[in-house]
Scaffold this active site. Structure first.
Site, PDB file in Angstrom:
ATOM      1  N   LYS A 185      20.422  -9.151  46.961  1.00 30.68           N
ATOM      2  CA  LYS A 185      21.241  -8.991  45.747  1.00 30.68           C
ATOM      3  C   LYS A 185      22.733  -9.103  46.089  1.00 30.68           C
ATOM      4  O   LYS A 185      23.521  -9.703  45.351  1.00 30.68           O
ATOM      5  CB  LYS A 185      20.927  -7.623  45.117  1.00 30.68           C
ATOM      6  N   LYS A 227      32.978  -3.774  43.492  1.00 29.68           N
ATOM      7  CA  LYS A 227      32.109  -3.026  44.417  1.00 29.68           C
ATOM      8  C   LYS A 227      31.194  -3.993  45.165  1.00 29.68           C
ATOM      9  O   LYS A 227      31.045  -3.909  46.391  1.00 29.68           O
ATOM     10  CB  LYS A 227      31.266  -2.015  43.633  1.00 29.68           C
TER      11      LYS A 227
HETATM   12  P1  NAD Z   1      27.011   2.003  34.101  1.00 26.04           P
HETATM   13  O1  NAD Z   1      28.219   2.539  34.763  1.00 26.04           O
HETATM   14  O2  NAD Z   1      27.071   1.534  32.672  1.00 26.04           O
HETATM   15  O3  NAD Z   1      25.817   3.104  34.183  1.00 26.04           O
HETATM   16  C1  NAD Z   1      25.593   3.955  35.267  1.00 26.04           C
HETATM   17  C2  NAD Z   1      25.183   5.309  34.701  1.00 26.04           C
HETATM   18  O4  NAD Z   1      24.834   6.163  35.795  1.00 26.04           O
HETATM   19  C3  NAD Z   1      26.320   6.023  33.936  1.00 26.04           C
HETATM   20  O5  NAD Z   1      25.886   6.333  32.622  1.00 26.04           O
HETATM   21  C4  NAD Z   1      26.595   7.283  34.765  1.00 26.04           C
HETATM   22  O6  NAD Z   1      26.960   8.403  33.971  1.00 26.04           O
HETATM   23  C5  NAD Z   1      25.253   7.486  35.447  1.00 26.04           C
HETATM   24  N1  NAD Z   1      25.298   8.285  36.672  1.00 26.04           N
HETATM   25  C6  NAD Z   1      26.189   8.211  37.682  1.00 26.04           C
HETATM   26  N2  NAD Z   1      25.857   9.085  38.659  1.00 26.04           N
HETATM   27  C7  NAD Z   1      24.728   9.726  38.239  1.00 26.04           C
HETATM   28  C8  NAD Z   1      23.876  10.720  38.811  1.00 26.04           C
HETATM   29  N3  NAD Z   1      24.106  11.223  40.040  1.00 26.04           N
HETATM   30  N4  NAD Z   1      22.804  11.154  38.093  1.00 26.04           N
HETATM   31  C9  NAD Z   1      22.534  10.636  36.871  1.00 26.04           C
HETATM   32  N5  NAD Z   1      23.297   9.676  36.284  1.00 26.04           N
HETATM   33  C10 NAD Z   1      24.369   9.220  36.965  1.00 26.04           C
HETATM   34  O7  NAD Z   1      26.486   0.837  35.035  1.00 26.04           O
HETATM   35  P2  NAD Z   1      25.495  -0.356  34.622  1.00 26.04           P
HETATM   36  O8  NAD Z   1      26.291  -1.527  34.176  1.00 26.04           O
HETATM   37  O9  NAD Z   1      24.398   0.189  33.777  1.00 26.04           O
HETATM   38  O10 NAD Z   1      24.937  -0.743  36.069  1.00 26.04           O
HETATM   39  C11 NAD Z   1      23.998   0.088  36.745  1.00 26.04           C
HETATM   40  C12 NAD Z   1      23.671  -0.575  38.090  1.00 26.04           C
HETATM   41  O11 NAD Z   1      23.090  -1.865  37.865  1.00 26.04           O
HETATM   42  C13 NAD Z   1      24.903  -0.806  38.978  1.00 26.04           C
HETATM   43  O12 NAD Z   1      24.553  -0.562  40.317  1.00 26.04           O
HETATM   44  C14 NAD Z   1      25.251  -2.258  38.744  1.00 26.04           C
HETATM   45  O13 NAD Z   1      25.927  -2.835  39.841  1.00 26.04           O
HETATM   46  C15 NAD Z   1      23.872  -2.855  38.529  1.00 26.04           C
HETATM   47  N6  NAD Z   1      23.857  -4.056  37.671  1.00 26.04           N
HETATM   48  C16 NAD Z   1      24.563  -4.097  36.506  1.00 26.04           C
HETATM   49  C17 NAD Z   1      24.502  -5.240  35.710  1.00 26.04           C
HETATM   50  C18 NAD Z   1      25.279  -5.351  34.409  1.00 26.04           C
HETATM   51  O14 NAD Z   1      25.403  -6.472  33.897  1.00 26.04           O
HETATM   52  N7  NAD Z   1      25.799  -4.265  33.861  1.00 26.04           N
HETATM   53  C19 NAD Z   1      23.743  -6.331  36.115  1.00 26.04           C
HETATM   54  C20 NAD Z   1      22.998  -6.238  37.292  1.00 26.04           C
HETATM   55  C21 NAD Z   1      23.072  -5.099  38.067  1.00 26.04           C
END
Ligand code: NAD
Length: 291
Positions: A167, A236
């Site tokens: 990834k 990141k």
């Molecule tokens: P986001 O920031 O919208 O969501 C992350 C959530 O995790 C937040 O709501 C936060 O409050 C919660 N969180 C943080 N620490 C926590 C803990 N210890 N316990 C419980 N909840 C906790 O991020 P996202 O866009 O949903 O992305 C999530 C993951 O997926 C990331 O690692 C990102 O790199 C990956 N990703 C995102 C996308 C995208 O398009 N958004 C695409 C592929 C991969």
């Protein structure tokens, strides 16, 4: 099979809605109160703590911002996981962290799979994501019906951490393509070719990529900049690629310039901006000199 989702931001909430719609409702937990409230309002079960979620789950899906959050959350829930439970980490995390967690799970009687995804919130909502799996193949096979609901494409890349390594390599290419296609369009425009025409030419030729075929028409040239993936998360991922290169003493000379472009963008683009903003005229590579 009871499914729990830990982390209900852009991706986790979209996966929860997808599972509910396809007949596999998941319980949800997020450390952020407003996110929990949003899930409860959408009709999801929200237990009283992350540990209570883990205790009730046969499969616990993680969707957390980074490896440090994965470590924090796992420290909170590991003791509550049932024997035989599976943890599916869809966060973009770090291979070394996944390897440690997979080893810890093997000792404690649960299985940890790294399962990072691409496709954004729209892909998560529609079940059309691509998932890169690392870890125990038998567990991945057992979870196939659930994985089929989440992802249209799956590649089992190897053992623990392999999914995250793949990834990071994938997002390294996405970051590079965004910066480079923006420069290519600027080069074309300087020679009198409008961006739309230049893109049409590239997409008919060998320079095309998912970035030129999807990101530029959908989020950049349209001016929408609303993909649901943020600058903070992509910066990141760029740092993760650099760190993986350093840890394995792998020279990445071509990527160094790209990484600098993303690092420098922090001066103009906040963490919560859409990651496609890197290609917005005046914001991306060279943006600081040519507003
Ligand atoms: P986001 O920031 O919208 O969501 C992350 C959530 O995790 C937040 O709501 C936060 O409050 C919660 N969180 C943080 N620490 C926590 C803990 N210890 N316990 C419980 N909840 C906790 O991020 P996202 O866009 O949903 O992305 C999530 C993951 O997926 C990331 O690692 C990102 O790199 C990956 N990703 C995102 C996308 C995208 O398009 N958004 C695409 C592929 C991969």
């Amino acid at each position: 099979m009871r499914v729990g989702i830990l982390g209900c931001g852009n991706m986790g909430s979209a996966m929860a809605l997808r599972l509910a719609e396809t007949g596999e409702p998941a319980a949800c937990w997020d450390s952020f109160y407003a996110a929990r409230q949003r899930m409860a309002d959408a009709g999801m079960e929200v237990p009283e703590s992350a540990a209570a979620l883990a205790e009730a789950s046969d499969v616990l899906i993680l969707s957390l911002p980074h490896a440090a959050a994965v470590q924090t959350a796992m420290a909170e829930v590991a003791g509550a996981l049932k024997p035989g439970a599976a943890v599916l980490d869809t966060s973009t995390s770090e291979p070394a962290v996944s390897q440690v967690l997979a080893a810890r799970g093997a000792e404690a009687g649960w299985t940890f799979l790294d399962a990072p995804v691409s496709g954004g919130p729209a892909g998560a909502r529609g079940g059309t994501m691509t998932m890169l799996l690392g870890g125990d193949e038998a567990t991945a096979g057992r979870l196939a019906p659930l994985l089929d609901r989440l992802a249209a494409k799956r590649v089992h890349v190897g053992g623990p951490g392999a999914g995250h390594a793949a990834k990071i390599a994938n997002n390294m290419l996405c970051a590079a393509n965004l910066a480079l296609v923006a420069e290519a369009l600027r080069l074309g425009e300087a020679a009198g070719v409008p961006a739309e025409k230049l893109l049409e030419g590239v997409n008919a030729g060998s320079g095309r990529s998912a970035v030129s075929e999807v990101n530029f028409p959908r989020w950049i040239l349209s001016g929408a900049y609303d993909s649901g993936f943020t600058m903070g998360l992509m910066r990141k991922d760029v740092r993760l690629a650099e760190a993986l290169g350093e840890a394995s003493a792998t020279p990445l000379p071509a990527f160094e310039g790209v990484a600098r472009v993303w690092a420098d963008s922090a001066a103009r683009l906040p963490d919560d901006a859409d990651f496609n903003e890197i290609a917005r005229p005046g914001k991306g590579p060279g943006g600081e000199t040519k507003p």
